[in-house]
Scaffold this active site. Structure first.
Site, PDB file in Angstrom:
ATOM      1  N   TYR A 143       0.844  -1.189   0.000  1.00 34.44           N
ATOM      2  CA  TYR A 143       0.000   0.000   0.000  1.00 34.44           C
ATOM      3  C   TYR A 143       0.886   1.247   0.000  1.00 34.44           C
ATOM      4  O   TYR A 143       1.847   1.334   0.772  1.00 34.44           O
ATOM      5  CB  TYR A 143      -0.912   0.033   1.233  1.00 34.44           C
ATOM      6  CG  TYR A 143      -1.959  -1.059   1.234  1.00 34.44           C
ATOM      7  CD1 TYR A 143      -3.195  -0.865   0.605  1.00 34.44           C
ATOM      8  CD2 TYR A 143      -1.712  -2.284   1.852  1.00 34.44           C
ATOM      9  CE1 TYR A 143      -4.156  -1.870   0.595  1.00 34.44           C
ATOM     10  CE2 TYR A 143      -2.673  -3.293   1.844  1.00 34.44           C
ATOM     11  CZ  TYR A 143      -3.888  -3.079   1.217  1.00 34.44           C
ATOM     12  OH  TYR A 143      -4.837  -4.081   1.204  1.00 34.44           O
ATOM     13  N   SER A 144       0.539   2.209  -0.856  1.00 34.61           N
ATOM     14  CA  SER A 144       1.267   3.481  -0.871  1.00 34.61           C
ATOM     15  C   SER A 144       1.016   4.215   0.439  1.00 34.61           C
ATOM     16  O   SER A 144      -0.110   4.276   0.929  1.00 34.61           O
ATOM     17  CB  SER A 144       0.791   4.352  -2.035  1.00 34.61           C
ATOM     18  OG  SER A 144       1.075   3.736  -3.277  1.00 34.61           O
ATOM     19  N   CYS A 320      -0.494   7.865 -10.133  1.00 34.19           N
ATOM     20  CA  CYS A 320      -0.778   6.749  -9.239  1.00 34.19           C
ATOM     21  C   CYS A 320      -2.276   6.454  -9.242  1.00 34.19           C
ATOM     22  O   CYS A 320      -3.098   7.366  -9.097  1.00 34.19           O
ATOM     23  CB  CYS A 320      -0.310   7.064  -7.819  1.00 34.19           C
ATOM     24  SG  CYS A 320      -0.399   5.650  -6.690  1.00 34.19           S
ATOM     25  N   GLU A 360       3.023   4.641 -10.941  1.00 35.32           N
ATOM     26  CA  GLU A 360       2.748   3.523 -10.047  1.00 35.32           C
ATOM     27  C   GLU A 360       1.253   3.226 -10.165  1.00 35.32           C
ATOM     28  O   GLU A 360       0.425   3.883  -9.550  1.00 35.32           O
ATOM     29  CB  GLU A 360       3.105   3.881  -8.613  1.00 35.32           C
ATOM     30  CG  GLU A 360       3.103   2.694  -7.652  1.00 35.32           C
ATOM     31  CD  GLU A 360       3.654   3.080  -6.290  1.00 35.32           C
ATOM     32  OE1 GLU A 360       2.864   3.566  -5.455  1.00 35.32           O
ATOM     33  OE2 GLU A 360       4.860   2.890  -6.067  1.00 35.32           O
ATOM     34  N   TYR A 362      -2.025   0.148 -10.739  1.00 33.34           N
ATOM     35  CA  TYR A 362      -2.397  -1.206 -10.323  1.00 33.34           C
ATOM     36  C   TYR A 362      -3.712  -1.602 -10.960  1.00 33.34           C
ATOM     37  O   TYR A 362      -4.415  -0.751 -11.513  1.00 33.34           O
ATOM     38  CB  TYR A 362      -2.503  -1.278  -8.787  1.00 33.34           C
ATOM     39  CG  TYR A 362      -3.224  -0.108  -8.164  1.00 33.34           C
ATOM     40  CD1 TYR A 362      -4.613  -0.087  -8.073  1.00 33.34           C
ATOM     41  CD2 TYR A 362      -2.511   1.004  -7.678  1.00 33.34           C
ATOM     42  CE1 TYR A 362      -5.283   0.989  -7.518  1.00 33.34           C
ATOM     43  CE2 TYR A 362      -3.173   2.074  -7.106  1.00 33.34           C
ATOM     44  CZ  TYR A 362      -4.555   2.062  -7.037  1.00 33.34           C
ATOM     45  OH  TYR A 362      -5.212   3.141  -6.476  1.00 33.34           O
TER      46      TYR A 362
END
Length: 362
Positions: A143-144, A320, A360, A362
């Site tokens: 997790y960021s 992100c 980044e 996902y």
């Protein structure tokens, strides 16, 4: 030491808290010198014997070390691993989306006692309690980090996350809950949490305090940018004062899904010359053509300005969130680059090499 600064921050379902900040100390670089031996040999020169000294390098030429444009001095990675994680405790866990939002997102704060030394832009791993279907411990999930290195309480002893509860229906019509996200969203204050890391260097902040930092986020992809913006606008440091331009684009489905809205609006009030803020609410907003307002749709309204900024060596793009967002942004930039006789794919490679294009997803 840095002067203490307080910033009142509104989190739904929790009281506003004042946070103070401290300065961070960056270690000096080390310089290494290699010794090179000197060799002598005698050469006959007519009736005289001449001594010639020759310097011979016995090592291959040293590579020129690339100097990063990011705040990477002293960055630590993988201090804690899955077999020996750090065990922290949940201090705060509060829902930050409205009741009518499509899905729940929670903001949580864990104690670290300063043992997990992270930087803005890094991530941590979390291992959910319990075992999987094979009786083995659950695998970690990354997790960021959503807090600055000082943490939400300003004492460098906490780390914060922004987590969306994952619930979906599979092909059989069964409801499936994401193991780690539900574990985290259900945590109560005082509960233990196993932490690994920190990890990652891709999303570290630029060193240049005068840089233009463009941040593109969808949903919980806002996490690293909250950490950036806290350092830029809610804290004072002896070795860092942001004087550039921070421009945040945040895309969400509904206005009740806007994360940390009150914080960002407070930053805008505090530094109107240095912070630009644009929301893209896809289910509620449209552009002049009637198209849904996704993040790339909002960016298209500033296409010319963004393209001009991207051609400067002190502009940094950070992205992100959901994987599909990059494609839409590529389409905008490709058209602008082509007009100027530039192949966007090649130019983006140059930006990546220069650490100015950071992704980044996902």
């Amino acid at each position: 030491m840095a002067a203490a600064v307080s910033a009142a921050v509104s989190l739904p379902s929790s009281k506003s808290t004042s946070f103070s900040s401290r300065a961070s100390i960056i270690s000096t670089d080390k310089i290494n010198f290699n010794k090179v031996p000197l060799y002598y040999r005698n050469v006959s020169g007519g009736s005289r014997l001449v001594s010639i000294r020759a310097q011979v390098t016995t090592e291959a030429p040293a590579k020129v070390e690339k100097i990063s444009k990011k705040q990477d001095e002293g960055v630590i990675v993988n201090k804690f691993r899955p077999k020996e994680p750090y065990v922290g405790r949940c201090l705060l866990n509060t829902k930050i989306t409205g009741d009518d939002a499509p899905g729940e997102t929670w903001h949580m704060v864990f104690s670290t006692e300063g043992e997990v030394p992270y930087r803005e832009g890094q991530s941590i791993g979390v291992i959910a309690d319990g075992v999987d279907a094979n009786g083995k411990p659950h695998k970690l999930r990354l997790y960021s980090i959503a807090s600055s290195a000082l943490g939400d309480f300003g004492d460098s002893k906490t780390v914060s996350l922004c987590v969306k509860r994952l619930v979906y229906t599979n092909d059989k019509g069964e409801e499936v809950k994401g193991v780690c996200s539900n574990f985290l969203c259900d945590l109560k204050p005082g509960a233990e949490v196993k932490i690994t890391g920190p990890v990652g260097k891709e999303m570290l902040m630029p060193k240049d305090p005068n840089a233009t930092v463009i941040m593109l986020a969808t949903g919980t992809g806002i996490a690293p940018f909250r950490s950036f913006l806290w350092k830029m606008f809610f804290e004072k440091h002896e070795d860092y004062k942001f004087n550039g331009t921070a421009w945040l684009f945040l895309g969400v489905p509904t206005s009740s899904s806007l994360l940390y809205k009150e914080e960002f609006e407070k930053m805008k009030e505090k530094a109107p010359e240095n912070f630009r803020l644009d929301f893209a609410v896809s289910r509620e907003q449209t552009n002049e053509k009637g198209e849904k307002m996704y993040i790339q749709t909002r960016m298209a309204q500033y296409a010319e300005e963004l393209w001009t900024l991207l051609q400067k060596d002190n502009t940094f793009i950070y992205m992100c969130g959901l994987k599909g967002m990059e494609q839409g942004i590529d389409e905008i930039m490709s058209a602008l680059a082509e007009r100027d006789g530039i192949v966007w794919a090649d130019y983006k490679k140059q930006l990546k090499k220069a650490e100015q294009w950071n992704v980044e997803v996902y």
